[in-house]
Motif scaffolding. Structure first.
Motif, PDB file in Angstrom:
ATOM      1  N   MET A   2      39.521  -0.883  -1.807  1.00 31.91           N
ATOM      2  CA  MET A   2      38.021  -0.830  -1.405  1.00 31.91           C
ATOM      3  C   MET A   2      37.133  -2.114  -1.836  1.00 31.91           C
ATOM      4  SD  MET A   2      36.079   2.650  -2.526  1.00 31.91           S
ATOM      5  CE  MET A   2      35.515   3.835  -1.514  1.00 31.91           C
ATOM      6  N   LYS A   3      36.146  -2.351  -0.972  1.00 36.56           N
ATOM      7  CA  LYS A   3      35.471  -3.561  -1.535  1.00 36.56           C
ATOM      8  C   LYS A   3      34.662  -3.278  -2.775  1.00 36.56           C
ATOM      9  CE  LYS A   3      36.241  -6.469   2.390  1.00 36.56           C
ATOM     10  NZ  LYS A   3      35.992  -6.601   3.933  1.00 36.56           N
ATOM     11  N   LYS A   4      34.524  -4.421  -3.485  1.00 38.79           N
ATOM     12  CA  LYS A   4      33.585  -4.114  -4.956  1.00 38.79           C
ATOM     13  C   LYS A   4      32.178  -4.751  -4.697  1.00 38.79           C
ATOM     14  CE  LYS A   4      35.306  -5.918  -8.635  1.00 38.79           C
ATOM     15  NZ  LYS A   4      35.450  -5.566  -9.894  1.00 38.79           N
ATOM     16  N   ILE A   5      31.034  -3.888  -4.805  1.00 40.49           N
ATOM     17  CA  ILE A   5      29.938  -4.329  -4.727  1.00 40.49           C
ATOM     18  C   ILE A   5      29.234  -4.307  -6.052  1.00 40.49           C
ATOM     19  CG2 ILE A   5      29.975  -3.944  -2.297  1.00 40.49           C
ATOM     20  CD1 ILE A   5      27.665  -2.068  -2.671  1.00 40.49           C
ATOM     21  N   LEU A   6      28.178  -5.023  -6.173  1.00 41.66           N
ATOM     22  CA  LEU A   6      27.172  -4.818  -7.263  1.00 41.66           C
ATOM     23  C   LEU A   6      25.859  -4.623  -6.768  1.00 41.66           C
ATOM     24  CD1 LEU A   6      26.393  -5.161 -10.319  1.00 41.66           C
ATOM     25  CD2 LEU A   6      26.129  -7.812  -9.881  1.00 41.66           C
ATOM     26  N   ILE A   7      25.182  -3.440  -7.368  1.00 42.01           N
ATOM     27  CA  ILE A   7      23.650  -3.286  -7.110  1.00 42.01           C
ATOM     28  C   ILE A   7      22.893  -3.585  -8.368  1.00 42.01           C
ATOM     29  CG2 ILE A   7      22.159  -1.443  -6.269  1.00 42.01           C
ATOM     30  CD1 ILE A   7      24.335  -0.095  -4.731  1.00 42.01           C
ATOM     31  N   THR A   8      21.877  -4.047  -8.365  1.00 42.82           N
ATOM     32  CA  THR A   8      21.510  -5.058  -9.425  1.00 42.82           C
ATOM     33  C   THR A   8      20.357  -4.121 -10.251  1.00 42.82           C
ATOM     34  OG1 THR A   8      19.897  -6.411  -8.716  1.00 42.82           O
ATOM     35  CG2 THR A   8      22.282  -7.233  -8.723  1.00 42.82           C
ATOM     36  N   ARG A   9      19.997  -3.212  -9.739  1.00 40.76           N
ATOM     37  CA  ARG A   9      19.164  -2.058 -10.427  1.00 40.76           C
ATOM     38  C   ARG A   9      19.475  -0.560  -9.887  1.00 40.76           C
ATOM     39  NH1 ARG A   9      17.592  -6.728 -10.891  1.00 40.76           N
ATOM     40  NH2 ARG A   9      15.705  -7.567 -11.309  1.00 40.76           N
ATOM     41  N   ILE A  10      18.981   0.376 -10.736  1.00 40.00           N
ATOM     42  CA  ILE A  10      19.095   1.666 -10.317  1.00 40.00           C
ATOM     43  C   ILE A  10      18.434   1.794  -8.837  1.00 40.00           C
ATOM     44  CG2 ILE A  10      18.754   4.069 -10.675  1.00 40.00           C
ATOM     45  CD1 ILE A  10      19.408   3.433 -13.460  1.00 40.00           C
ATOM     46  N   LEU A  11      19.020   2.351  -7.841  1.00 36.92           N
ATOM     47  CA  LEU A  11      18.098   2.445  -6.560  1.00 36.92           C
ATOM     48  C   LEU A  11      18.042   4.095  -6.298  1.00 36.92           C
ATOM     49  CD1 LEU A  11      19.843  -0.008  -4.053  1.00 36.92           C
ATOM     50  CD2 LEU A  11      17.665  -0.112  -5.484  1.00 36.92           C
ATOM     51  N   PRO A  12      17.247   4.625  -5.405  1.00 38.32           N
ATOM     52  CA  PRO A  12      17.236   6.059  -4.991  1.00 38.32           C
ATOM     53  C   PRO A  12      18.536   6.588  -4.780  1.00 38.32           C
ATOM     54  CG  PRO A  12      15.531   4.788  -3.867  1.00 38.32           C
ATOM     55  CD  PRO A  12      16.326   3.758  -4.361  1.00 38.32           C
ATOM     56  N   ASP A  13      18.814   8.046  -5.118  1.00 40.99           N
ATOM     57  CA  ASP A  13      20.067   8.564  -4.773  1.00 40.99           C
ATOM     58  C   ASP A  13      20.703   8.313  -3.475  1.00 40.99           C
ATOM     59  OD1 ASP A  13      20.082   9.153  -7.483  1.00 40.99           O
ATOM     60  OD2 ASP A  13      19.395  11.040  -7.266  1.00 40.99           O
ATOM     61  N   LYS A  14      19.763   8.490  -2.515  1.00 40.54           N
ATOM     62  CA  LYS A  14      20.070   8.384  -1.091  1.00 40.54           C
ATOM     63  C   LYS A  14      20.825   7.202  -0.905  1.00 40.54           C
ATOM     64  CE  LYS A  14      18.251   8.373   3.545  1.00 40.54           C
ATOM     65  NZ  LYS A  14      16.936   8.490   4.395  1.00 40.54           N
ATOM     66  N   VAL A  15      20.496   6.063  -1.399  1.00 38.89           N
ATOM     67  CA  VAL A  15      21.093   4.709  -1.036  1.00 38.89           C
ATOM     68  C   VAL A  15      22.409   4.523  -1.829  1.00 38.89           C
ATOM     69  CG1 VAL A  15      20.683   2.110  -1.117  1.00 38.89           C
ATOM     70  CG2 VAL A  15      18.745   3.800  -0.778  1.00 38.89           C
ATOM     71  N   LEU A  16      22.380   5.118  -3.058  1.00 36.74           N
ATOM     72  CA  LEU A  16      23.527   5.066  -4.044  1.00 36.74           C
ATOM     73  C   LEU A  16      24.626   5.647  -3.401  1.00 36.74           C
ATOM     74  CD1 LEU A  16      22.248   4.886  -7.702  1.00 36.74           C
ATOM     75  CD2 LEU A  16      22.651   2.964  -6.193  1.00 36.74           C
ATOM     76  N   ASP A  17      24.416   6.945  -3.052  1.00 34.01           N
ATOM     77  CA  ASP A  17      25.319   8.020  -2.349  1.00 34.01           C
ATOM     78  C   ASP A  17      25.896   7.425  -1.107  1.00 34.01           C
ATOM     79  OD1 ASP A  17      24.723   9.718  -4.184  1.00 34.01           O
ATOM     80  OD2 ASP A  17      23.549  10.925  -2.998  1.00 34.01           O
ATOM     81  N   ALA A  18      25.164   6.741  -0.196  1.00 39.27           N
ATOM     82  CA  ALA A  18      25.844   6.121   0.795  1.00 39.27           C
ATOM     83  C   ALA A  18      26.478   4.784   0.564  1.00 39.27           C
ATOM     84  CB  ALA A  18      24.483   5.634   1.861  1.00 39.27           C
ATOM     85  N   ARG A  25      28.160   4.456  -2.203  1.00 39.24           N
ATOM     86  CA  ARG A  25      29.401   4.993  -3.142  1.00 39.24           C
ATOM     87  C   ARG A  25      30.278   5.487  -1.894  1.00 39.24           C
ATOM     88  NH1 ARG A  25      25.797   6.978  -7.707  1.00 39.24           N
ATOM     89  NH2 ARG A  25      26.095   5.126  -9.174  1.00 39.24           N
ATOM     90  N   ALA A  26      29.890   5.765  -0.889  1.00 38.91           N
ATOM     91  CA  ALA A  26      30.957   6.363   0.329  1.00 38.91           C
ATOM     92  C   ALA A  26      31.676   5.412   0.954  1.00 38.91           C
ATOM     93  CB  ALA A  26      29.957   7.103   1.253  1.00 38.91           C
ATOM     94  N   LYS A  27      31.097   4.115   0.754  1.00 33.92           N
ATOM     95  CA  LYS A  27      32.122   2.880   1.672  1.00 33.92           C
ATOM     96  C   LYS A  27      32.681   1.936   0.560  1.00 33.92           C
ATOM     97  CE  LYS A  27      30.755   1.178   5.695  1.00 33.92           C
ATOM     98  NZ  LYS A  27      31.903   1.796   6.353  1.00 33.92           N
ATOM     99  N   PHE A  28      32.044   1.810  -0.750  1.00 28.70           N
ATOM    100  CA  PHE A  28      32.490   0.885  -1.645  1.00 28.70           C
ATOM    101  C   PHE A  28      32.412   1.118  -3.058  1.00 28.70           C
ATOM    102  CE2 PHE A  28      29.445  -1.114   1.421  1.00 28.70           C
ATOM    103  CZ  PHE A  28      30.169  -1.882   2.162  1.00 28.70           C
ATOM    104  N   ASP A  29      33.341   0.333  -3.637  1.00 26.67           N
ATOM    105  CA  ASP A  29      33.569   0.628  -5.188  1.00 26.67           C
ATOM    106  C   ASP A  29      32.186  -0.038  -5.738  1.00 26.67           C
ATOM    107  OD1 ASP A  29      34.302   0.171  -7.857  1.00 26.67           O
ATOM    108  OD2 ASP A  29      35.929  -0.809  -7.480  1.00 26.67           O
ATOM    109  N   VAL A  30      31.377   0.873  -6.157  1.00 21.57           N
ATOM    110  CA  VAL A  30      30.017   0.335  -6.524  1.00 21.57           C
ATOM    111  C   VAL A  30      29.701   0.188  -8.027  1.00 21.57           C
ATOM    112  CG1 VAL A  30      27.606   0.616  -6.386  1.00 21.57           C
ATOM    113  CG2 VAL A  30      29.053   1.311  -4.609  1.00 21.57           C
ATOM    114  N   THR A  31      29.474  -0.910  -8.408  1.00 24.14           N
ATOM    115  CA  THR A  31      28.940  -1.010  -9.857  1.00 24.14           C
ATOM    116  C   THR A  31      27.197  -1.161  -9.916  1.00 24.14           C
ATOM    117  OG1 THR A  31      30.757  -2.237 -10.523  1.00 24.14           O
ATOM    118  CG2 THR A  31      28.939  -2.492 -11.885  1.00 24.14           C
TER     119      THR A  31
END
Ligand SMILES: NC(=O)C1=CN([C@@H]2O[C@H](COP(=O)(O)OP(=O)(O)OC[C@H]3O[C@@H](n4cnc5c(N)ncnc54)[C@H](O)[C@@H]3O)[C@@H](O)[C@H]2O)C=CC1
Ligand SMILES: O=C(O)C(=O)CO
Length: 318
Positions: free
Chosen positions: A1-17, A19-25
């Motif tokens: 799985m590709k690793k991505i960084l999200i640099t702030r907490i985002l709305p759940d809808k976005v984080l869920d989407a 996490r369904a595709k990537f290894d998310v930090t």
């Protein structure tokens, strides 16, 4: 799985989407990434979803060398915190979220315009503190908005949405200054040949240009002197488009009448001298702060990130 960084907490809808595709930090911090953190992120992740203030400048790209990261899918339309030229040289796509932010930001410009003209935050502070002694015909008189002239500096997506609100909602006369000719401002509006001419014609000035080297301190002491002394100044663009000490001095010395601000030079720092003034409305960068808007921005940023990591050009490449 590709690793991505999200640099702030985002709305759940976005984080869920995501996490369904990537290894998310997800970084649980509201302070921007500094240069070292940004360089480290470029080396560690396949894709990054950064936002305003994260320091992806030329130094960070020098430090990162040949980065692992394929895309900076910015959450937001303004990407003045990213050196897009350095990113391109390093083979990193940069994308943003145009359109998703437009109406909400225009709404905040109108909120500031109305609140400042009608002294709403001052009145609210008095009422909240129990200081209202009763209605009086000459009490807390503000500036009438309907029918006045607004100058929009930067007639792009947000500038046009502000013009629409001013024209249709408040019967205002619209003039604007833009660096290139705008064929379709969307409402009857006069393009002024110079910044000075636009500033001098207006009762209200609203700044909606992008932050950039070119627009840094576009609005300085001279610009405030070009405005009417009864003029009201609104900034929803980027803090450093305005010379903040010059603005404070113009307000203190009654060179202009009042100001409404959503953005500041050193966010989240707001100078004490600005906070001490009654004739300013101060908002904490609320332009796009509505759940559905932030969800739309996040999904748009994610679509850009997915495209780049699938080997395609992101739809909103800058
Ligand atoms: N307060 C907030 O929360 C938000 C602030 N913004 C800011 O608003 C900016 C504008 O966004 P959009 O309207 O979508 O961008 P846009 O690119 O559609 O419009 C910008 C306009 O400014 C003009 N312009 C650029 N440099 C200029 C200069 N030196 N002099 C005169 N005109 C110039 C461009 O020709 C363009 O018409 C963003 O870059 C961002 O910094 C955007 C969203 C939310
Ligand atoms: O989109 C932007 O540029 C912002 O300032 C935050 O939404």
């Amino acid at each position: 799985m590709k690793k991505i960084l999200i640099t702030r907490i985002l709305p759940d809808k976005v984080l869920d989407a995501a996490r369904a595709k990537f290894d998310v930090t997800v970084r649980d911090d509201v302070t921007p990434l500094n240069v070292n953190e940004a360089a480290d992120a470029l080396q560690t992740y396949d894709g990054i979803l950064p936002t305003l203030g994260d320091a992806f400048d030329a130094t960070c790209f020098e430090q990162a060398g040949k980065p692992r990261c394929k895309i900076l899918a910015n959450f937001g339309v303004g990407y003045n915190h990213i050196d897009a030229t350095a990113a391109a040289k390093a083979g990193v796509f940069v994308s943003n979220t145009p359109g998703a932010v437009t109406d909400a930001t225009a709404d905040i410009a109108m909120t500031l315009l109305l609140m400042t003209a009608r002294r709403a935050s001052e009145g609210e502070r008095i009422t909240r503190a129990g200081g209202w002694k009763g209605w009086g015909p000459v009490q807390m008189l503000g500036t009438h908005v309907t029918g006045k002239t607004v100058a929009i500096i930067g007639m792009g997506r947000i500038g046009k949405a502000i013009a629409k609100r001013c024209h249709y909602g408040f019967d205002m006369n619209v003039v604007f200054y833009n660096r290139s000719i705008v064929q379709e401002p969307g409402v009857p509006a006069e393009q002024m040949p110079t910044l000075e001419a636009a500033l001098g014609a207006a009762d209200f000035v609203v700044v909606a240009v992008p932050g950039s080297k070119e627009t840094h301190h576009l609005i300085d002491g001279n610009a405030f002197r070009d405005m009417k002394s009864t003029g009201i100044f609104i900034n929803i663009s980027r803090g450093d488009v305005v010379d903040e000490p010059a603005l404070i001095s113009a307000l203190q010395n009654k060179v202009i009448h009042a100001a409404g601000l959503d953005v500041y030079e050193q966010e989240p720092f707001v100078p004490e001298a600005l906070r001490a003034l009654d004739n300013v409305t101060l908002l904490p960068h609320l332009g796009t702060a509505a759940l559905e808007v932030r969800e739309n921005m996040g999904m748009m940023a994610l679509d850009n990130l997915i495209a780049a990591l699938d080997g395609k050009a992101p739809p909103n490449k800058v």
